[in-house]
Enzyme design. Structure first.
Site, PDB file in Angstrom:
ATOM      1  N   CYS A 263     117.193  -1.234   1.300  1.00  0.00           N
ATOM      2  CA  CYS A 263     117.091  -0.947   2.745  1.00  0.00           C
ATOM      3  C   CYS A 263     116.208   0.246   3.093  1.00  0.00           C
ATOM      4  O   CYS A 263     115.211   0.086   3.790  1.00  0.00           O
ATOM      5  CB  CYS A 263     118.482  -0.742   3.325  1.00  0.00           C
ATOM      6  SG  CYS A 263     119.418  -2.265   3.363  1.00  0.00           S
ATOM      7  N   LYS A 323     122.420   2.993  -6.737  1.00  0.00           N
ATOM      8  CA  LYS A 323     123.467   3.955  -6.378  1.00  0.00           C
ATOM      9  C   LYS A 323     124.760   3.478  -7.045  1.00  0.00           C
ATOM     10  O   LYS A 323     124.762   2.433  -7.714  1.00  0.00           O
ATOM     11  CB  LYS A 323     123.623   4.061  -4.859  1.00  0.00           C
ATOM     12  CG  LYS A 323     124.104   2.766  -4.223  1.00  0.00           C
ATOM     13  CD  LYS A 323     124.498   2.988  -2.788  1.00  0.00           C
ATOM     14  CE  LYS A 323     125.306   1.828  -2.283  1.00  0.00           C
ATOM     15  NZ  LYS A 323     125.765   1.984  -0.934  1.00  0.00           N
TER      16      LYS A 323
HETATM   17  C1  UDX Z   1     122.011   1.802   3.705  1.00  0.00           C
HETATM   18  C2  UDX Z   1     122.744   2.329   4.941  1.00  0.00           C
HETATM   19  O1  UDX Z   1     123.648   3.371   4.562  1.00  0.00           O
HETATM   20  C3  UDX Z   1     123.480   1.198   5.644  1.00  0.00           C
HETATM   21  O2  UDX Z   1     124.088   1.677   6.832  1.00  0.00           O
HETATM   22  C4  UDX Z   1     122.476   0.094   5.972  1.00  0.00           C
HETATM   23  O3  UDX Z   1     123.101  -1.003   6.595  1.00  0.00           O
HETATM   24  C5  UDX Z   1     121.758  -0.371   4.714  1.00  0.00           C
HETATM   25  O4  UDX Z   1     121.143   0.745   4.073  1.00  0.00           O
HETATM   26  P1  UDX Z   1     122.708   1.167   1.185  1.00  0.00           P
HETATM   27  O5  UDX Z   1     121.249   0.986   0.940  1.00  0.00           O
HETATM   28  O6  UDX Z   1     123.662   0.134   0.713  1.00  0.00           O
HETATM   29  O7  UDX Z   1     122.998   1.343   2.769  1.00  0.00           O
HETATM   30  O8  UDX Z   1     123.142   2.539   0.459  1.00  0.00           O
HETATM   31  P2  UDX Z   1     123.396   4.071   0.849  1.00  0.00           P
HETATM   32  O9  UDX Z   1     124.767   4.414   0.440  1.00  0.00           O
HETATM   33  O10 UDX Z   1     123.009   4.359   2.245  1.00  0.00           O
HETATM   34  O11 UDX Z   1     122.370   4.804  -0.156  1.00  0.00           O
HETATM   35  C6  UDX Z   1     120.969   4.587  -0.095  1.00  0.00           C
HETATM   36  C7  UDX Z   1     120.233   5.464  -1.089  1.00  0.00           C
HETATM   37  O12 UDX Z   1     120.290   6.832  -0.716  1.00  0.00           O
HETATM   38  C8  UDX Z   1     120.774   5.386  -2.519  1.00  0.00           C
HETATM   39  O13 UDX Z   1     119.678   5.339  -3.416  1.00  0.00           O
HETATM   40  C9  UDX Z   1     121.540   6.675  -2.689  1.00  0.00           C
HETATM   41  O14 UDX Z   1     121.566   7.102  -4.026  1.00  0.00           O
HETATM   42  C10 UDX Z   1     120.727   7.626  -1.828  1.00  0.00           C
HETATM   43  N1  UDX Z   1     121.487   8.769  -1.305  1.00  0.00           N
HETATM   44  C11 UDX Z   1     122.500   8.579  -0.410  1.00  0.00           C
HETATM   45  C12 UDX Z   1     121.137  10.071  -1.687  1.00  0.00           C
HETATM   46  O15 UDX Z   1     120.219  10.272  -2.502  1.00  0.00           O
HETATM   47  N2  UDX Z   1     121.836  11.121  -1.162  1.00  0.00           N
HETATM   48  C13 UDX Z   1     122.847  10.960  -0.264  1.00  0.00           C
HETATM   49  O16 UDX Z   1     123.402  11.966   0.175  1.00  0.00           O
HETATM   50  C14 UDX Z   1     123.197   9.659   0.114  1.00  0.00           C
END
Ligand code: UDX
Length: 441
Positions: A263, A323
Protein backbone atom coordinates in the site's frame (compact mmCIF):
# COMPACT_ATOMS: atom_id res chain seq x y z
CA UNK A 1 -28.89 -7.24 3.61
CA UNK A 2 -27.71 -8.98 0.47
CA UNK A 3 -24.26 -7.76 -0.47
CA UNK A 4 -21.90 -8.66 -3.30
CA UNK A 5 -18.15 -8.18 -3.41
CA UNK A 6 -16.43 -8.35 -6.78
CA UNK A 7 -12.77 -9.29 -6.42
CA UNK A 8 -11.76 -11.77 -3.74
CA UNK A 9 -8.25 -10.51 -3.02
CA UNK A 10 -7.07 -9.19 0.32
CA UNK A 11 -9.62 -6.40 0.67
CA UNK A 12 -12.52 -8.25 -0.98
CA UNK A 13 -12.20 -11.46 1.00
CA UNK A 14 -11.66 -9.86 4.39
CA UNK A 15 -14.39 -7.25 3.84
CA UNK A 16 -16.92 -9.80 2.55
CA UNK A 17 -16.21 -12.15 5.44
CA UNK A 18 -16.61 -9.43 8.05
CA UNK A 19 -19.87 -8.23 6.46
CA UNK A 20 -21.13 -11.84 6.77
CA UNK A 21 -19.89 -12.00 10.35
CA UNK A 22 -22.11 -9.04 11.32
CA UNK A 23 -25.14 -10.74 9.76
CA UNK A 24 -25.31 -9.76 6.08
CA UNK A 25 -25.67 -12.30 3.27
CA UNK A 26 -22.59 -11.95 1.16
CA UNK A 27 -21.66 -13.25 -2.29
CA UNK A 28 -17.97 -12.99 -3.14
CA UNK A 29 -17.19 -13.04 -6.86
CA UNK A 30 -13.82 -13.68 -8.47
CA UNK A 31 -12.96 -14.45 -12.09
CA UNK A 32 -10.23 -16.88 -10.98
CA UNK A 33 -11.93 -20.31 -10.76
CA UNK A 34 -9.00 -21.84 -8.82
CA UNK A 35 -9.33 -19.20 -6.12
CA UNK A 36 -13.06 -19.80 -5.84
CA UNK A 37 -12.50 -23.58 -5.64
CA UNK A 38 -9.93 -23.10 -2.87
CA UNK A 39 -12.39 -20.95 -0.93
CA UNK A 40 -15.26 -23.35 -1.48
CA UNK A 41 -13.01 -26.08 -0.05
CA UNK A 42 -12.63 -23.96 3.10
CA UNK A 43 -9.04 -22.87 2.49
CA UNK A 44 -8.03 -19.23 2.25
CA UNK A 45 -5.36 -18.05 -0.20
CA UNK A 46 -3.77 -15.51 2.19
CA UNK A 47 -2.34 -15.52 5.70
CA UNK A 48 -4.45 -13.30 7.93
CA UNK A 49 -4.89 -14.09 11.63
CA UNK A 50 -8.47 -15.14 12.46
CA UNK A 51 -9.76 -15.03 8.89
CA UNK A 52 -9.95 -18.74 8.07
CA UNK A 53 -12.13 -19.47 11.12
CA UNK A 54 -14.48 -16.62 10.18
CA UNK A 55 -14.74 -17.81 6.56
CA UNK A 56 -15.57 -21.37 7.69
CA UNK A 57 -18.06 -20.17 10.29
CA UNK A 58 -19.96 -17.89 7.91
CA UNK A 59 -19.96 -20.37 5.01
CA UNK A 60 -21.43 -22.97 7.39
CA UNK A 61 -24.03 -20.45 8.56
CA UNK A 62 -25.06 -19.85 4.92
CA UNK A 63 -24.14 -16.17 5.03
CA UNK A 64 -21.03 -16.33 2.82
CA UNK A 65 -20.95 -17.68 -0.74
CA UNK A 66 -18.30 -17.77 -3.45
CA UNK A 67 -18.89 -17.74 -7.21
CA UNK A 68 -17.19 -16.89 -10.49
CA UNK A 69 -20.40 -15.36 -11.89
CA UNK A 70 -20.66 -11.57 -11.84
CA UNK A 71 -24.23 -11.90 -13.14
CA UNK A 72 -25.22 -13.95 -10.06
CA UNK A 73 -23.52 -11.42 -7.82
CA UNK A 74 -25.23 -8.41 -9.40
CA UNK A 75 -28.58 -10.20 -9.26
CA UNK A 76 -28.31 -11.17 -5.60
CA UNK A 77 -26.65 -8.11 -4.05
CA UNK A 78 -28.54 -4.87 -3.37
CA UNK A 79 -25.14 -3.30 -2.90
CA UNK A 80 -22.26 -4.36 -5.17
CA UNK A 81 -18.74 -3.57 -3.95
CA UNK A 82 -15.82 -3.38 -6.36
CA UNK A 83 -12.64 -4.65 -4.67
CA UNK A 84 -10.30 -5.43 -7.57
CA UNK A 85 -6.58 -4.58 -7.76
CA UNK A 86 -5.44 -1.10 -8.76
CA UNK A 87 -1.76 -1.81 -9.50
CA UNK A 88 0.84 0.88 -10.23
CA UNK A 89 1.98 1.68 -13.76
CA UNK A 90 5.66 2.31 -14.51
CA UNK A 91 5.17 6.09 -14.12
CA UNK A 92 3.59 5.68 -10.65
CA UNK A 93 0.03 6.39 -11.82
CA UNK A 94 -2.71 3.86 -11.10
CA UNK A 95 -3.80 1.22 -13.60
CA UNK A 96 -7.59 1.42 -13.51
CA UNK A 97 -8.27 -1.17 -16.18
CA UNK A 98 -9.65 -3.76 -13.71
CA UNK A 99 -12.06 -1.19 -12.26
CA UNK A 100 -13.21 -0.16 -15.74
CA UNK A 101 -13.72 -3.78 -16.78
CA UNK A 102 -15.77 -4.61 -13.67
CA UNK A 103 -17.85 -1.43 -14.12
CA UNK A 104 -18.68 -2.59 -17.66
CA UNK A 105 -19.45 -6.12 -16.51
CA UNK A 106 -21.77 -4.87 -13.77
CA UNK A 107 -23.48 -2.56 -16.27
CA UNK A 108 -24.11 -5.46 -18.64
CA UNK A 109 -25.71 -7.49 -15.83
CA UNK A 110 -28.10 -4.71 -14.77
CA UNK A 111 -31.69 -4.93 -15.99
CA UNK A 112 -34.76 -2.83 -15.18
CA UNK A 113 -36.27 -5.98 -13.54
CA UNK A 114 -33.40 -6.36 -11.05
CA UNK A 115 -34.14 -2.86 -9.77
CA UNK A 116 -31.93 -0.25 -8.15
CA UNK A 117 -28.33 -1.20 -7.35
CA UNK A 118 -25.63 0.63 -5.41
CA UNK A 119 -22.17 0.25 -6.94
CA UNK A 120 -19.47 0.89 -4.36
CA UNK A 121 -15.82 1.42 -4.98
CA UNK A 122 -13.76 -0.19 -2.17
CA UNK A 123 -10.45 -0.34 -4.03
CA UNK A 124 -7.95 2.49 -3.54
CA UNK A 125 -8.47 4.73 -6.56
CA UNK A 126 -7.47 8.23 -7.66
CA UNK A 127 -9.88 11.07 -7.05
CA UNK A 128 -12.52 11.34 -9.80
CA UNK A 129 -12.64 7.58 -10.46
CA UNK A 130 -16.22 7.41 -9.12
CA UNK A 131 -17.31 9.88 -11.79
CA UNK A 132 -15.76 7.62 -14.44
CA UNK A 133 -17.39 4.52 -12.98
CA UNK A 134 -20.80 6.23 -13.09
CA UNK A 135 -20.21 7.33 -16.69
CA UNK A 136 -19.12 3.83 -17.73
CA UNK A 137 -22.06 2.09 -16.08
CA UNK A 138 -24.46 4.56 -17.67
CA UNK A 139 -22.92 3.97 -21.10
CA UNK A 140 -22.93 0.16 -20.99
CA UNK A 141 -26.13 -0.52 -19.03
CA UNK A 142 -29.45 -1.03 -20.79
CA UNK A 143 -31.85 1.90 -20.90
CA UNK A 144 -33.99 2.39 -17.82
CA UNK A 145 -31.78 0.77 -15.16
CA UNK A 146 -31.30 2.61 -11.90
CA UNK A 147 -28.09 2.72 -9.92
CA UNK A 148 -26.06 4.91 -7.56
CA UNK A 149 -22.27 5.11 -7.23
CA UNK A 150 -20.48 5.35 -3.89
CA UNK A 151 -16.86 5.60 -2.76
CA UNK A 152 -16.26 3.69 0.48
CA UNK A 153 -12.51 3.34 1.02
CA UNK A 154 -11.03 0.60 3.20
CA UNK A 155 -8.42 1.32 5.89
CA UNK A 156 -7.54 -2.21 7.02
CA UNK A 157 -4.00 -3.18 7.87
CA UNK A 158 -2.64 -6.58 6.94
CA UNK A 159 -2.10 -8.74 10.00
CA UNK A 160 -5.01 -7.15 11.90
CA UNK A 161 -7.51 -6.86 9.07
CA UNK A 162 -10.34 -8.69 10.88
CA UNK A 163 -10.15 -6.43 13.90
CA UNK A 164 -9.75 -3.30 11.77
CA UNK A 165 -12.84 -4.26 9.76
CA UNK A 166 -15.03 -5.22 12.68
CA UNK A 167 -13.95 -2.22 14.79
CA UNK A 168 -13.04 0.58 12.39
CA UNK A 169 -11.95 4.05 13.58
CA UNK A 170 -14.37 5.56 11.07
CA UNK A 171 -16.45 4.68 8.05
CA UNK A 172 -16.19 6.97 5.05
CA UNK A 173 -19.10 7.04 2.61
CA UNK A 174 -18.86 9.29 -0.42
CA UNK A 175 -21.98 9.83 -2.52
CA UNK A 176 -24.46 12.48 -3.53
CA UNK A 177 -27.29 9.97 -4.07
CA UNK A 178 -29.70 9.83 -1.12
CA UNK A 179 -31.03 6.39 -2.03
CA UNK A 180 -27.50 4.99 -2.13
CA UNK A 181 -26.63 6.69 1.16
CA UNK A 182 -29.66 5.19 2.90
CA UNK A 183 -28.61 1.68 1.83
CA UNK A 184 -25.00 2.31 2.85
CA UNK A 185 -26.14 3.39 6.31
CA UNK A 186 -27.98 0.06 6.57
CA UNK A 187 -24.84 -1.85 5.51
CA UNK A 188 -22.90 -0.25 8.34
CA UNK A 189 -25.67 -0.29 10.95
CA UNK A 190 -24.12 -3.26 12.83
CA UNK A 191 -20.78 -1.44 13.22
CA UNK A 192 -20.00 0.87 16.12
CA UNK A 193 -18.01 3.65 14.48
CA UNK A 194 -18.48 7.25 13.40
CA UNK A 195 -19.76 7.51 9.83
CA UNK A 196 -18.44 10.36 7.74
CA UNK A 197 -20.56 11.20 4.70
CA UNK A 198 -18.86 13.17 1.94
CA UNK A 199 -19.02 13.73 -1.80
CA UNK A 200 -17.36 11.01 -3.90
CA UNK A 201 -14.23 12.99 -4.72
CA UNK A 202 -13.49 13.76 -1.05
CA UNK A 203 -13.95 10.11 -0.04
CA UNK A 204 -11.49 9.03 -2.72
CA UNK A 205 -8.99 11.68 -1.64
CA UNK A 206 -9.30 10.66 2.01
CA UNK A 207 -7.76 7.25 1.27
CA UNK A 208 -4.70 8.56 -0.57
CA UNK A 209 -4.30 11.46 1.87
CA UNK A 210 -4.50 9.11 4.89
CA UNK A 211 -1.98 6.59 3.62
CA UNK A 212 0.41 9.30 2.42
CA UNK A 213 0.16 11.01 5.79
CA UNK A 214 1.05 7.79 7.62
CA UNK A 215 4.00 7.24 5.25
CA UNK A 216 5.02 10.84 5.90
CA UNK A 217 4.87 10.24 9.65
CA UNK A 218 7.20 7.24 9.29
CA UNK A 219 9.59 9.20 7.07
CA UNK A 220 9.52 12.09 9.52
CA UNK A 221 10.73 9.95 12.40
CA UNK A 222 13.23 8.23 10.12
CA UNK A 223 14.68 11.60 9.13
CA UNK A 224 14.84 12.46 12.84
CA UNK A 225 16.63 9.14 13.44
CA UNK A 226 19.41 10.25 11.08
CA UNK A 227 19.81 13.45 13.11
CA UNK A 228 19.84 11.38 16.32
CA UNK A 229 22.62 9.21 14.96
CA UNK A 230 24.67 12.25 13.98
CA UNK A 231 24.18 13.89 17.38
CA UNK A 232 24.20 10.93 19.76
CA UNK A 233 20.52 11.33 20.74
CA UNK A 234 18.03 8.46 21.05
CA UNK A 235 15.15 8.39 18.56
CA UNK A 236 12.99 6.21 20.84
CA UNK A 237 13.07 8.92 23.49
CA UNK A 238 12.38 11.61 20.91
CA UNK A 239 9.42 9.62 19.54
CA UNK A 240 8.06 9.23 23.05
CA UNK A 241 8.59 12.90 23.79
CA UNK A 242 6.78 14.13 20.70
CA UNK A 243 4.25 11.27 20.52
CA UNK A 244 2.80 11.98 23.96
CA UNK A 245 1.51 15.25 22.54
CA UNK A 246 -2.04 14.19 21.68
CA UNK A 247 -1.94 16.30 18.54
CA UNK A 248 0.91 14.17 17.22
CA UNK A 249 0.32 10.71 18.73
CA UNK A 250 2.89 7.93 19.29
CA UNK A 251 1.66 5.54 16.59
CA UNK A 252 3.59 5.30 13.32
CA UNK A 253 6.60 6.99 14.89
CA UNK A 254 8.67 3.80 14.97
CA UNK A 255 11.96 4.49 13.27
CA UNK A 256 13.31 1.59 11.27
CA UNK A 257 14.21 0.54 7.77
CA UNK A 258 11.38 2.51 6.19
CA UNK A 259 7.90 1.58 5.05
CA UNK A 260 7.12 -1.20 2.57
CA UNK A 261 4.17 -3.37 1.65
CA UNK A 262 1.55 -3.34 -1.04
CA UNK A 263 0.00 0.00 0.00
CA UNK A 264 2.27 2.79 1.19
CA UNK A 265 4.90 2.75 -1.60
CA UNK A 266 2.19 2.46 -4.25
CA UNK A 267 -0.18 5.00 -2.70
CA UNK A 268 2.48 7.65 -2.13
CA UNK A 269 3.58 7.28 -5.77
CA UNK A 270 -0.02 7.44 -6.94
CA UNK A 271 -0.75 10.55 -4.88
CA UNK A 272 2.32 12.25 -6.35
CA UNK A 273 1.10 11.33 -9.86
CA UNK A 274 -2.48 12.47 -9.11
CA UNK A 275 -1.30 15.80 -7.70
CA UNK A 276 0.86 16.39 -10.77
CA UNK A 277 -1.94 15.48 -13.16
CA UNK A 278 -4.17 18.01 -11.40
CA UNK A 279 -1.51 20.71 -11.75
CA UNK A 280 -0.83 20.90 -7.99
CA UNK A 281 2.43 18.93 -7.49
CA UNK A 282 2.89 17.52 -3.97
CA UNK A 283 6.65 17.98 -3.58
CA UNK A 284 6.61 17.02 0.12
CA UNK A 285 5.73 13.44 -0.81
CA UNK A 286 8.77 13.19 -3.09
CA UNK A 287 10.88 13.97 -0.05
CA UNK A 288 9.00 11.26 1.89
CA UNK A 289 10.05 8.76 -0.77
CA UNK A 290 13.63 9.98 -0.75
CA UNK A 291 13.90 9.63 3.04
CA UNK A 292 12.41 6.15 2.84
CA UNK A 293 15.07 5.04 0.35
CA UNK A 294 17.90 6.71 2.25
CA UNK A 295 16.94 4.97 5.47
CA UNK A 296 17.76 1.60 3.97
CA UNK A 297 21.04 2.84 2.53
CA UNK A 298 22.16 4.29 5.88
CA UNK A 299 21.49 0.95 7.55
CA UNK A 300 23.45 -0.94 4.89
CA UNK A 301 26.31 1.53 5.26
CA UNK A 302 26.47 0.65 8.97
CA UNK A 303 26.70 -3.06 8.17
CA UNK A 304 29.41 -2.42 5.58
CA UNK A 305 31.38 -0.23 7.96
CA UNK A 306 31.50 -2.97 10.59
CA UNK A 307 31.88 -6.06 8.44
CA UNK A 308 34.19 -4.15 6.06
CA UNK A 309 33.65 -6.67 3.25
CA UNK A 310 30.45 -8.67 2.84
CA UNK A 311 31.88 -11.18 0.38
CA UNK A 312 32.17 -14.64 2.01
CA UNK A 313 30.38 -13.44 5.13
CA UNK A 314 27.56 -15.51 6.54
CA UNK A 315 24.74 -13.32 7.82
CA UNK A 316 21.71 -14.41 9.82
CA UNK A 317 18.62 -12.53 8.62
CA UNK A 318 15.59 -12.39 10.89
CA UNK A 319 12.52 -11.23 9.01
CA UNK A 320 11.39 -11.40 5.39
CA UNK A 321 7.80 -10.12 5.57
CA UNK A 322 7.19 -6.39 4.99
CA UNK A 323 5.99 -6.15 8.61
CA UNK A 324 4.91 -8.40 11.48
CA UNK A 325 1.88 -10.74 11.46
CA UNK A 326 1.83 -11.29 7.72
CA UNK A 327 3.44 -13.59 5.16
CA UNK A 328 3.39 -10.79 2.58
CA UNK A 329 6.76 -9.95 1.02
CA UNK A 330 5.50 -7.43 -1.55
CA UNK A 331 7.74 -4.33 -1.49
CA UNK A 332 9.30 -5.72 1.68
CA UNK A 333 12.23 -3.69 2.93
CA UNK A 334 13.61 -6.90 4.48
CA UNK A 335 13.79 -8.43 1.00
CA UNK A 336 15.51 -5.31 -0.34
CA UNK A 337 18.11 -5.51 2.45
CA UNK A 338 18.59 -9.21 1.64
CA UNK A 339 19.08 -8.56 -2.07
CA UNK A 340 21.64 -5.83 -1.46
CA UNK A 341 23.68 -7.98 0.93
CA UNK A 342 23.59 -10.94 -1.46
CA UNK A 343 24.66 -8.67 -4.34
CA UNK A 344 27.74 -7.80 -2.29
CA UNK A 345 28.63 -11.47 -1.89
CA UNK A 346 27.15 -12.35 1.52
CA UNK A 347 25.37 -15.64 2.16
CA UNK A 348 22.18 -15.28 4.14
CA UNK A 349 20.63 -17.73 6.56
CA UNK A 350 17.10 -16.39 6.82
CA UNK A 351 14.17 -17.07 9.10
CA UNK A 352 10.70 -15.57 9.37
CA UNK A 353 7.73 -16.92 11.35
CA UNK A 354 5.40 -16.85 8.32
CA UNK A 355 7.08 -15.55 5.19
CA UNK A 356 9.61 -18.26 4.24
CA UNK A 357 7.33 -19.88 1.65
CA UNK A 358 6.23 -16.55 0.16
CA UNK A 359 9.85 -15.45 0.01
CA UNK A 360 10.79 -18.64 -1.86
CA UNK A 361 7.97 -18.05 -4.33
CA UNK A 362 7.78 -14.29 -4.77
CA UNK A 363 10.90 -12.48 -3.53
CA UNK A 364 12.90 -13.12 -6.68
CA UNK A 365 15.88 -14.24 -4.57
CA UNK A 366 17.14 -17.47 -6.08
CA UNK A 367 20.67 -17.74 -4.75
CA UNK A 368 22.78 -16.57 -1.83
CA UNK A 369 20.08 -17.50 0.67
CA UNK A 370 19.27 -20.53 2.80
CA UNK A 371 16.20 -20.74 4.97
CA UNK A 372 16.77 -21.88 8.56
CA UNK A 373 14.39 -24.39 10.17
CA UNK A 374 13.98 -22.17 13.23
CA UNK A 375 14.88 -18.75 14.54
CA UNK A 376 17.89 -19.69 16.67
CA UNK A 377 19.58 -22.08 14.27
CA UNK A 378 19.74 -19.23 11.71
CA UNK A 379 22.38 -17.75 14.03
CA UNK A 380 24.75 -20.70 14.14
CA UNK A 381 28.22 -19.68 13.03
CA UNK A 382 27.07 -16.41 11.40
CA UNK A 383 29.28 -13.32 11.28
CA UNK A 384 26.37 -11.06 12.20
CA UNK A 385 22.64 -10.93 12.81
CA UNK A 386 20.45 -8.52 10.86
CA UNK A 387 16.89 -7.94 12.11
CA UNK A 388 14.69 -6.62 9.32
CA UNK A 389 11.02 -7.14 10.34
CA UNK A 390 9.30 -6.10 13.57
CA UNK A 391 8.03 -9.54 14.68
CA UNK A 392 7.58 -9.87 18.46
CA UNK A 393 9.45 -13.21 18.28
CA UNK A 394 12.66 -11.25 17.79
CA UNK A 395 11.95 -8.74 20.55
CA UNK A 396 11.44 -11.57 23.05
CA UNK A 397 14.57 -13.56 22.20
CA UNK A 398 16.95 -14.84 24.86
CA UNK A 399 19.97 -12.63 24.18
CA UNK A 400 22.42 -15.19 25.52
CA UNK A 401 21.42 -17.51 22.64
CA UNK A 402 22.46 -14.83 20.14
CA UNK A 403 25.80 -14.42 21.88
CA UNK A 404 26.36 -18.17 22.12
CA UNK A 405 25.48 -19.00 18.53
CA UNK A 406 26.96 -16.16 16.45
CA UNK A 407 30.56 -16.55 15.37
CA UNK A 408 31.13 -12.86 16.07
CA UNK A 409 28.62 -11.12 18.35
CA UNK A 410 27.48 -8.37 15.96
CA UNK A 411 23.81 -7.40 15.79
CA UNK A 412 22.24 -4.90 13.37
CA UNK A 413 18.69 -4.27 14.45
CA UNK A 414 16.74 -2.44 11.73
CA UNK A 415 13.58 -2.28 13.83
CA UNK A 416 14.86 -1.23 17.29
CA UNK A 417 13.44 -4.36 18.91
CA UNK A 418 16.19 -5.11 21.42
CA UNK A 419 17.27 -3.16 24.46
CA UNK A 420 20.75 -1.71 23.80
CA UNK A 421 21.87 -1.90 27.46
CA UNK A 422 20.75 -5.53 27.80
CA UNK A 423 22.41 -6.43 24.49
CA UNK A 424 25.67 -4.83 25.61
CA UNK A 425 25.46 -6.55 29.02
CA UNK A 426 25.19 -9.90 27.21
CA UNK A 427 28.39 -9.18 25.32
CA UNK A 428 26.83 -8.23 21.99
CA UNK A 429 27.92 -5.34 19.82
CA UNK A 430 24.58 -3.79 19.02
CA UNK A 431 23.69 -1.31 16.28
CA UNK A 432 20.15 -0.08 15.75
CA UNK A 433 18.39 2.88 14.12
CA UNK A 434 18.65 6.38 15.58
CA UNK A 435 20.16 5.15 18.87
CA UNK A 436 23.78 5.11 19.99
CA UNK A 437 25.54 1.81 19.35
CA UNK A 438 26.01 -0.34 22.44
CA UNK A 439 28.62 -2.88 23.46
CA UNK A 440 32.10 -3.26 22.02
CA UNK A 441 32.48 -1.13 18.87
C1 UDX B 1 -1.49 0.39 5.51
C2 UDX B 1 -2.41 1.30 6.33
O1 UDX B 1 -2.01 1.28 7.70
C3 UDX B 1 -3.86 0.86 6.18
O2 UDX B 1 -4.71 1.76 6.88
C4 UDX B 1 -4.21 0.84 4.69
O3 UDX B 1 -5.54 0.41 4.48
C5 UDX B 1 -3.25 -0.05 3.92
O4 UDX B 1 -1.91 0.37 4.15
P1 UDX B 1 -0.42 -2.06 5.84
O5 UDX B 1 0.34 -1.78 4.58
O6 UDX B 1 -1.10 -3.36 6.00
O7 UDX B 1 -1.56 -0.93 6.07
O8 UDX B 1 0.63 -1.95 7.06
P2 UDX B 1 1.07 -0.88 8.16
O9 UDX B 1 0.90 -1.50 9.48
O10 UDX B 1 0.44 0.44 7.94
O11 UDX B 1 2.65 -0.78 7.86
C6 UDX B 1 3.15 -0.32 6.61
C7 UDX B 1 4.67 -0.24 6.62
O12 UDX B 1 5.12 0.80 7.47
C8 UDX B 1 5.36 -1.52 7.10
O13 UDX B 1 6.47 -1.77 6.26
C9 UDX B 1 5.82 -1.19 8.49
O14 UDX B 1 6.97 -1.91 8.86
C10 UDX B 1 6.12 0.30 8.37
N1 UDX B 1 6.02 1.04 9.63
C11 UDX B 1 4.82 1.18 10.26
C12 UDX B 1 7.16 1.66 10.17
O15 UDX B 1 8.27 1.55 9.61
N2 UDX B 1 7.04 2.38 11.32
C13 UDX B 1 5.85 2.54 11.97
O16 UDX B 1 5.83 3.22 12.99
C14 UDX B 1 4.71 1.92 11.44
Amino acid sequence: MNLTIIGTGYVGLTTGTCFAEVGHHVTCVDNNPEKIETLLAGRIPIYEPGLEELVKKNVAAGRLKFTTSTADGVKSGDVVFIAVPTPPQPDGSVDLSFIEKVAREIAECLTPEIGYRVIVDKSTVPVKTGEKVAETVRRYAPQGVEFGVVSNPEFLREGCAVDDLLHPDRIVIGSNDDRALALMHKVYEPFVAPVLVTDINSAELIKHAANSFLALKISYINAVSAICEASGADVEKVAEGIGTDKRIGRQFLNAGLGYGGSCFPKDVKAFIAISESLGTPFGLLKEVERINGDQLERFLAKIREKLWVLREKKIALWGLAFKQNTDDVRESVAIRVAKKMIAEGATLIAWDPEAIETSKRFSGITEGIEYAPDMLSALDGADALVIATEWSHFANVDLTEIKKRLRTPLVFDGRNLLDPAAAAATGLEYHSVGRPAAGRH
